[in-house]
Scaffold this motif. Structure first.
Motif, short mmCIF file in Angstrom:
data_model
loop_
_atom_site.label_atom_id
_atom_site.label_comp_id
_atom_site.label_asym_id
_atom_site.label_seq_id
_atom_site.Cartn_x
_atom_site.Cartn_y
_atom_site.Cartn_z
N LYS A 148 103.85 31.88 56.96
CA LYS A 148 104.21 31.21 58.21
C LYS A 148 103.74 32.06 59.38
O LYS A 148 104.01 33.26 59.42
N GLY A 149 103.05 31.43 60.29
CA GLY A 149 102.62 32.13 61.49
C GLY A 149 101.74 33.33 61.21
O GLY A 149 101.73 34.28 61.99
N GLY A 150 100.98 33.30 60.11
CA GLY A 150 100.09 34.41 59.80
C GLY A 150 100.79 35.58 59.12
O GLY A 150 100.22 36.67 59.04
N TRP A 151 102.00 35.39 58.62
CA TRP A 151 102.75 36.47 57.97
C TRP A 151 103.19 36.02 56.58
O TRP A 151 103.76 34.94 56.40
N TRP A 152 102.93 36.85 55.56
CA TRP A 152 103.39 36.62 54.20
C TRP A 152 104.74 37.28 53.99
O TRP A 152 104.96 38.40 54.47
N ARG A 153 105.63 36.62 53.28
CA ARG A 153 106.85 37.27 52.80
C ARG A 153 106.46 37.92 51.49
O ARG A 153 105.89 37.29 50.61
N VAL A 154 106.74 39.24 51.32
CA VAL A 154 106.31 39.96 50.13
C VAL A 154 107.51 40.50 49.36
O VAL A 154 108.55 40.80 49.94
N ALA A 155 107.32 40.62 48.04
CA ALA A 155 108.39 41.09 47.16
C ALA A 155 107.83 42.10 46.17
O ALA A 155 106.67 42.02 45.76
N LEU A 156 108.68 43.04 45.80
CA LEU A 156 108.39 44.03 44.75
C LEU A 156 109.54 44.01 43.76
O LEU A 156 110.71 43.99 44.17
N GLU A 157 109.20 44.03 42.48
CA GLU A 157 110.22 44.08 41.43
C GLU A 157 111.28 42.99 41.61
O GLU A 157 112.47 43.24 41.43
N GLY A 158 110.88 41.81 42.04
CA GLY A 158 111.80 40.69 42.15
C GLY A 158 112.65 40.67 43.41
O GLY A 158 113.48 39.78 43.58
N ARG A 159 112.46 41.63 44.31
CA ARG A 159 113.26 41.67 45.55
C ARG A 159 112.34 41.57 46.75
O ARG A 159 111.33 42.28 46.84
N VAL A 160 112.67 40.72 47.69
CA VAL A 160 111.88 40.58 48.91
C VAL A 160 112.09 41.85 49.74
O VAL A 160 113.23 42.26 49.98
N ILE A 161 110.97 42.47 50.15
CA ILE A 161 111.10 43.70 50.95
C ILE A 161 110.74 43.50 52.41
O ILE A 161 111.09 44.32 53.24
N GLY A 162 110.01 42.43 52.74
CA GLY A 162 109.68 42.22 54.14
C GLY A 162 108.50 41.29 54.32
O GLY A 162 108.18 40.48 53.46
N TYR A 163 107.82 41.45 55.47
CA TYR A 163 106.75 40.56 55.86
C TYR A 163 105.51 41.36 56.21
O TYR A 163 105.58 42.42 56.84
N VAL A 164 104.35 40.82 55.80
CA VAL A 164 103.06 41.49 55.99
C VAL A 164 102.10 40.53 56.66
O VAL A 164 102.07 39.33 56.33
N SER A 165 101.30 41.05 57.58
CA SER A 165 100.28 40.24 58.25
C SER A 165 99.27 39.71 57.21
O SER A 165 98.81 40.47 56.36
N ALA A 166 98.95 38.43 57.27
CA ALA A 166 98.12 37.77 56.25
C ALA A 166 96.75 38.42 56.03
O ALA A 166 96.32 38.56 54.89
N PRO A 167 96.01 38.82 57.08
CA PRO A 167 94.65 39.35 56.83
C PRO A 167 94.64 40.66 56.04
O PRO A 167 93.60 41.06 55.55
N THR A 168 95.77 41.34 55.92
CA THR A 168 95.78 42.63 55.24
C THR A 168 95.94 42.51 53.73
O THR A 168 95.84 43.51 53.03
N LEU A 169 96.19 41.29 53.23
CA LEU A 169 96.37 41.08 51.79
C LEU A 169 95.25 40.22 51.22
O LEU A 169 94.84 39.24 51.83
N LEU A 170 94.75 40.61 50.04
CA LEU A 170 93.73 39.84 49.33
C LEU A 170 94.36 39.20 48.09
O LEU A 170 95.25 39.77 47.48
N ARG A 171 93.83 38.07 47.70
CA ARG A 171 94.32 37.40 46.48
C ARG A 171 93.92 38.25 45.29
O ARG A 171 92.80 38.70 45.18
N ASP A 172 94.86 38.48 44.37
CA ASP A 172 94.60 39.33 43.20
C ASP A 172 93.72 38.68 42.21
O ASP A 172 93.52 37.62 41.96
#
Length: 172
Positions: A148-172
């Motif tokens: 939403k709004g250019g920000w991904w919600r990200v999670a590690l080990e099943g827990r949401v840790i925060g939000y990251v700007s979309a251009p900084t992440l690549l599809r695995d």
């Protein structure tokens, strides 16, 4: 006497090497071919220095290839004062009480694995003004959903840790 001047045989005065007559007495000067300096050789690197440079370049390329071929490790940084983030193992960081958890505690079923392109800040909300929660290192893999709004919600080990700007992440 320099190479650009020559001496008149009649009066002894100096004349330019390209002159056809003496400026002092007018005596005709015999034409002599103008001698030019041989072009200077350009400095070539010493063979050992060149070999050392090539060896260093090959070593650097090998290091980059080896580093890129290993599987990306999942690491992040614990939220410390903004001026000094510290890298930790994300498996332990997700369970750590030090890392704040965003209000949504579980990622959705539509989460997709994404990889951090570079050092990536994880914020507590979808804004650069949000508190810094963690820092993803280049190659870190996280689950991302809810763009939403250019920000991904990200999670590690099943827990949401925060939000990251979309251009900084690549599809695995």
């Amino acid at each position: 006497m320099g190479k650009t001047y020559r001496e008149c045989p009649a009066c002894g005065k100096h004349a330019l090497s390209i002159a056809t007559r003496c400026p002092g007495c007018g005596h005709e000067l015999l034409s002599q071919p103008v001698r030019r300096q041989a072009p200077q050789q350009t400095a070539r690197p010493h063979p050992l220095a060149l070999a050392g440079f090539i060896l260093a370049a090959v070593g650097l390329v090998a290091l980059l290839v080896l580093r890129g071929s290993r599987s990306p490790e999942v690491t992040a940084s614990v939220a410390l004062p903004a001026e000094a983030p510290m890298a930790v193992d994300t498996a332990h960081a997700a369970a750590s009480p030090v890392m704040p958890v965003v209000s949504d505690s579980a990622p959705s079923a539509e989460a997709v694995a994404r990889v951090a392109r570079t050092w990536t800040k994880v914020h507590a909300r979808r804004s650069v003004q949000g508190d810094l929660v963690a820092v993803l290192l280049p190659g870190d893999t996280v689950l991302a959903d809810s763009l939403k709004g250019g920000w991904w919600r990200v999670a590690l080990e099943g827990r949401v840790i925060g939000y990251v700007s979309a251009p900084t992440l690549l599809r695995d």
